[in-house]
Design an enzyme around this catalytic site. Structure first.
Site, PDB file in Angstrom:
ATOM      1  N   GLY A 169      50.063  27.517  44.774  1.00 38.18           N
ATOM      2  CA  GLY A 169      49.810  28.988  44.416  1.00 38.18           C
ATOM      3  C   GLY A 169      48.281  28.994  43.775  1.00 38.18           C
ATOM      4  O   GLY A 169      47.737  28.473  43.504  1.00 38.18           O
ATOM      5  N   SER A 170      48.836  30.349  42.596  1.00 36.55           N
ATOM      6  CA  SER A 170      47.625  30.243  41.241  1.00 36.55           C
ATOM      7  C   SER A 170      46.622  29.145  41.164  1.00 36.55           C
ATOM      8  O   SER A 170      45.261  29.915  40.281  1.00 36.55           O
ATOM      9  CB  SER A 170      47.685  31.568  40.992  1.00 36.55           C
ATOM     10  OG  SER A 170      48.467  32.496  41.693  1.00 36.55           O
ATOM     11  N   VAL A 171      47.572  27.748  40.862  1.00 32.99           N
ATOM     12  CA  VAL A 171      46.042  27.288  39.795  1.00 32.99           C
ATOM     13  C   VAL A 171      45.625  26.208  40.840  1.00 32.99           C
ATOM     14  O   VAL A 171      44.245  25.338  40.368  1.00 32.99           O
ATOM     15  CB  VAL A 171      46.990  26.181  39.830  1.00 32.99           C
ATOM     16  CG1 VAL A 171      48.421  26.245  38.554  1.00 32.99           C
ATOM     17  CG2 VAL A 171      48.326  25.122  41.224  1.00 32.99           C
ATOM     18  N   MET A 172      45.720  27.227  42.367  1.00 35.14           N
ATOM     19  CA  MET A 172      44.186  26.364  42.979  1.00 35.14           C
ATOM     20  C   MET A 172      42.826  27.231  43.211  1.00 35.14           C
ATOM     21  O   MET A 172      42.228  27.588  43.213  1.00 35.14           O
ATOM     22  CB  MET A 172      44.799  26.372  44.514  1.00 35.14           C
ATOM     23  CG  MET A 172      45.936  25.310  44.577  1.00 35.14           C
ATOM     24  SD  MET A 172      45.596  23.435  44.137  1.00 35.14           S
ATOM     25  CE  MET A 172      44.493  23.077  46.682  1.00 35.14           C
ATOM     26  N   LYS A 173      43.580  28.341  42.475  1.00 37.02           N
ATOM     27  CA  LYS A 173      42.128  29.364  42.404  1.00 37.02           C
ATOM     28  C   LYS A 173      41.358  29.322  41.799  1.00 37.02           C
ATOM     29  O   LYS A 173      39.733  29.294  42.401  1.00 37.02           O
ATOM     30  CB  LYS A 173      43.214  30.951  41.780  1.00 37.02           C
ATOM     31  CG  LYS A 173      43.837  31.820  42.448  1.00 37.02           C
ATOM     32  CD  LYS A 173      44.254  33.006  42.313  1.00 37.02           C
ATOM     33  CE  LYS A 173      45.541  33.167  43.245  1.00 37.02           C
ATOM     34  NZ  LYS A 173      46.100  34.936  42.002  1.00 37.02           N
TER      35      LYS A 173
END
Length: 578
Positions: free
Chosen positions: A303-307
């Protein structure tokens, strides 16, 4: 009347022997003498010229070669504190054919062994036609001696070693366990089995016909003890990480969780906690779910921790200057047949604002402006879709979709952390590139003598810029504010991911994540926190995982004597949840 004396009677002479009888006698006497001569000659030969034959025959009935158990190497943390040690134990065995039939002796033996008499008798009867059976494995020397003091015929001992884990469940999944024969079965015990086990020795002994030891004769080969293994783990940080993770899982009635803390300057794993766990010293009724080292062998959509990692790839293209603004209204968009949504309509956002608001729309619009697959290529350069190389049994590689399958929707989804799978260890390792001016460090479970050479993955100025953006993410008024650490600057990113089920994404099952780096001025720690399926009212990463990071990182920085880099009162953590 007088009688006249009788005449003397001469003895009767034996009848003359027939010629045939004399010949038979001579033959028989000759055969006896020849036999005696041959026997005497053989005796002389065996005792004078061929003594080795008799000696070998005697030795075959009395001499034995026994194994000398090798001491298994110790596993310690980075400071030398023991995590796995071997203690001497005694295994009792018996020759069932020599065990007494006397009921009193059998009863005394059963009581000393701590066993039921009927069960013991049944086992003895089952092994009646054999010469070996275990009575009880891995007893303390004191308890075994109490059995041996009974002097029950047919009972013998064998010296062995048993593994003991001083930290118990705190680090069980990483260390692993050995079986009853002291052979590694899980974790690092299995991965380093040849190194830890050593080489058993051999000794020649004299035993009687019942197999009892009479005398030690000589050591044929000394046992070579196993090597000691020094881990990168800091036991102080491990206890703290495990305590905080367990408390968070229990408080949120979650299915489980992982926490990986890594040294930002070396890539060494300082702490690795898993929930649920198990006690390796008492495996009765063990839950198989607790055996898995989820931090290394399990994968999930991040999820968003890859952004921030995707943003680094977008910035390096040079197509997005610092003043770039993206209109994310109305908070949703259609790509192919799919609808992408943000939590709310954020309107126009800067690049830093996209990370701060965790906008899926913003990341998707930036990605779809490019013709090249820079985001998935960056992910591969950061180590995703590859084994971390720690040597841990079953370490996960994760997955990235093959290029031939990329569609616009999938390309966009990768930019905000969907459509791929990673492990917590891979995630922590990838963020070393952000913390080290663009150089990724390979993860290490063992203590390193010197820092490894990093692999340049991100342009240094871009890595520093993304680190600054992440510093703005963890600030008062943001969803990640509960990840703040008093006295220290923190760069971080939250993530809240829907779990998949048999029919796709589930409506009410999430994973809550937080990735943090501290302190920002000179990164020392990187930590990944993942709580699996929290069942409370809150499930966002900022509410569930970020507070765990705050407590763990704050204590760890103080334990490691890292000086504060932020004025007291500036960006202090708050207790309210998002």
């Amino acid at each position: 009347m007088s009688q006249s004396p009788r005449p003397a009677v001469s003895p009767r002479k034996p009848p003359p022997m027939a010629p045939m009888g004399k010949a038979r006698y001579r033959v028989m006497m000759t055969l006896v003498l020849v036999g005696l001569a041959l026997l005497a000659g053989r005796i002389v030969d065996l005792h004078v010229f061929d003594r080795s034959f008799l000696q070998g025959q005697g030795d075959a009935r009395t001499l034995r070669v026994d194994a000398i158990p090798a001491h298994r190497g110790m596993i310690t943390d980075r400071h030398g504190d023991p995590l796995a040690i071997s203690t001497p134990v005694v295994t009792l065995w018996a020759n069932p054919q020599d065990l007494p039939e006397d009921g009193i002796q059998r009863l005394q033996l059963a009581r000393a062994l701590g066993q039921d008499l009927d069960a013991l008798n049944a086992r003895i009867e089952r092994y009646r036609d054999r010469e070996f059976m275990y009575l009880r494995r891995r007893m303390t020397p004191e308890a075994a001696q109490r059995v041996l003091d009974l002097r029950v015929p047919g009972v013998h001992k064998r010296e062995e070693y048993k593994r003991y884990y001083p930290t118990g469940e705190v680090i069980a999944q990483l260390i692993g366990v050995t079986n009853v024969d002291d052979q590694g079965q899980e974790g690092l015990e299995l991965a380093y089995q040849p190194y830890l086990a050593g080489v058993p020795g051999r000794r020649r002994v004299v035993k009687d016909r019942r197999g009892r030891l009479v005398r030690d004769l000589e050591v044929l080969r000394e046992a070579e003890p196993g090597g000691d293994l020094t881990l990168a783990i800091d036991q102080r940080l491990q206890y703290m990480a495990y305590r905080e993770l367990k408390a968070a899982v229990d408080e949120n009635d979650a299915d489980g969780g992982v926490l990986v803390m890594m040294d930002a300057k070396t890539g060494e794993v300082l702490a690795m906690a898993n929930q649920p766990s198990y006690n390796p010293n008492n495996r009765a009724g063990i839950d198989p779910q607790g055996l898995r080292n989820r931090a290394i062998v399990d994968v999930f959509e991040p999820g968003s921790v890859m952004k921030p990692l995707a943003m680094s790839a977008l910035l390096e293209t040079g197509q997005f200057p610092p003043d770039t603004v993206v209109d994310t209204s109305p908070g949703w968009m259609r790509i192919d047949r799919f609808t992408i949504k943000d939590v709310s309509n954020n309107g126009e956002l800067s690049l830093a604002g996209i990370l701060r608001k965790s906008s899926n729309i913003g990341m998707a619009k930036l990605t779809l402006q490019l013709d090249d697959p820079v985001v998935p290529e960056r992910y591969r350069a950061l180590g995703f879709d590859q084994a971390p190389g720690t040597g841990f049994p079953g370490e996960a590689t994760g997955s990235l979709p093959a290029p031939v399958r990329w569609s616009s929707s999938q390309w966009a989804a990768l930019s905000y952390g969907y459509g791929l799978s990673v492990s917590a260890l891979q995630l922590a390792s990838a963020y070393t590139a952000i913390a080290n001016h663009g150089e990724r460090l390979p993860p290490s479970l063992l203590r390193l003598a010197q820092p490894p050479r990093g692999e340049p993955v991100i342009r240094p100025d871009v890595a520093d810029r993304v680190l600054g953006m992440m510093d703005e993410v963890v600030a008062p008024g943001t969803g990640a504010r509960r990840g703040l650490v008093p006295g220290y600057s923190v760069a971080g990113k939250t993530g809240t991911v829907r779990k998949t089920g048999g029919s796709g994404y589930q409506e009410d099952a999430y994973r809550s994540l937080f990735v943090g780096i501290a302190p920002v001025s000179d990164p020392r720690l990187i930590a990944v926190v993942m709580i699996d399926h929290p069942r409370g009212d809150a499930y966002y990463g900022g509410a569930i995982a970020a507070p765990v990071f705050s407590r763990v990182a704050g204590n760890a920085l103080r334990i490691l004597d890292v000086p504060p880099d932020r004025v007291a009162g500036d960006r202090e953590p708050v207790d309210d949840a998002t």
